[in-house]
Design an enzyme around this catalytic site. Structure first.
Site, short mmCIF file in Angstrom:
data_model
loop_
_atom_site.label_atom_id
_atom_site.label_comp_id
_atom_site.label_asym_id
_atom_site.label_seq_id
_atom_site.Cartn_x
_atom_site.Cartn_y
_atom_site.Cartn_z
N GLU A 12 66.75 21.05 2.54
CA GLU A 12 66.04 20.42 3.66
C GLU A 12 65.43 19.08 3.25
OE1 GLU A 12 64.44 24.15 6.30
OE2 GLU A 12 63.48 23.82 4.39
N GLY A 78 64.97 28.69 13.86
CA GLY A 78 65.81 29.40 14.82
C GLY A 78 65.32 29.09 16.23
N MET A 188 59.25 30.02 9.15
CA MET A 188 58.50 30.85 8.22
C MET A 188 57.30 30.16 7.55
SD MET A 188 61.82 32.84 6.60
CE MET A 188 60.86 34.07 5.73
N GLU A 189 56.97 28.95 7.98
CA GLU A 189 55.90 28.22 7.29
C GLU A 189 54.87 27.52 8.18
OE1 GLU A 189 59.23 27.39 6.61
OE2 GLU A 189 59.42 28.78 4.92
N ASP A 212 70.05 27.74 14.18
CA ASP A 212 70.62 29.00 14.66
C ASP A 212 69.81 29.46 15.85
OD1 ASP A 212 68.48 31.15 13.64
OD2 ASP A 212 68.68 29.58 12.14
N1 ADE Z 1 64.62 29.21 9.82
C1 ADE Z 1 65.81 28.88 10.33
N2 ADE Z 1 66.30 29.85 11.11
C2 ADE Z 1 65.38 30.85 11.08
C3 ADE Z 1 65.31 32.11 11.66
N3 ADE Z 1 66.30 32.58 12.41
N4 ADE Z 1 64.22 32.88 11.41
C4 ADE Z 1 63.22 32.42 10.63
N5 ADE Z 1 63.24 31.22 10.03
C5 ADE Z 1 64.30 30.43 10.27
#
Ligand code: ADE
Length: 245
Positions: A12, A78, A188-189, A212
């Protein structure tokens, strides 16, 4: 004073790292802190690692030990919101930890003893980041076609969810959408950074390229997407943001 630019994964930050004129590097807490210049800006780059604890440790060190004036996080997420497609970009305005639950002692999602479940990004910084993203998205990246993305990528701004889980399940994704219908994206951060920045009263902003849809296909082509789309997007949008200062 220095601006911190932070990502979770090496892919990233790779393209920004390549553009950095490094002046010095420090090692601390298992992390490399790379100081230098990006355009006219004095910056420090750091890989936070993945998840809320890693992000909180990194943020606290940046704000206290390295006394950065503000923090810019860039990475992938996501998509959760109805129109939030792979290749789109989200600028976070609010952040919530979707896995925080100290009920019945405190309301679900509330960070105990803060009275809050949502933490806001710095509005002027988020405005600048959104303006930079708009300029870059006006010329869609050639690599998008390789992922079957034909529509022009859109910019979204609003709520980002964070938790210590990579969401790769249609059922979990639908539950999050039903419980928090204004959520645009999950990662996640971000909410950990937001909470630490609130503690220190220091500005931050978060940029996320959608990699995604947080469903059963979420892992497909993830590393290639990071390399070919997210890394150059991060670099171009961050540079456009700094130039637009
Ligand atoms: N970062 C990128 N895609 C993610 C997902 N599906 N869940 C959590 N963190 C992500």
């Amino acid at each position: 004073m220095t601006l911190a630019i932070v990502s979770a994964l090496p892919e990233e930050l790779a393209a920004i790292d390549a553009a950095l004129h490094t002046t010095r590097t420090e090692s601390l807490a298992g992390r490399q802190w790379r100081f230098g210049r990006l355009g006219d800006e004095e910056v420090v780059l750091c890989l936070a690692g993945v998840g809320k604890v890693a992000a909180a440790t990194t943020t606290a060190l940046l704000l206290d030990r390295f006394a950065v004036r503000s923090l810019l996080f860039t990475g992938v997420a996501g998509g959760l919101g109805p129109g939030v497609a792979v290749g789109d970009v989200v600028v976070g305005r609010e952040f919530l930890q979707h896995d925080m639950d100290a009920s019945p002692l405190f309301p679900r999602w509330e960070v105990p003893l803060t009275g809050r479940s949502r933490f806001g990004a710095d509005a002027p910084w988020a405005d600048r980041l959104a303006a930079g993203a708009r300029r870059v998205l006006a010329q869609p990246h050639a690599a998008l076609a390789g992922f079957g993305i034909v529509q022009a990528p859109a910019l979204h701004q609003g709520l980002i969810l964070s938790g210590d889980q990579f969401i790769a399940s249609g059922a979990v994704c639908r539950r999050l959408q039903a419980e928090l219908p204004d959520a645009l994206a999950v990662e996640m951060e971000g909410a950990a950074i937001a909470q630490v920045c609130a503690d220190f009263d220091r500005p931050f902003a978060v940029l996320r390229t959608i990699s995604d849809r947080a469903d059963d296909q979420a892992h497909v082509d993830f590393p290639r997407f990071l390399r070919e789309v997210a890394a150059p997007y991060s670099r171009d949008i961050v540079m456009a943001t700094l130039q637009g200062a």
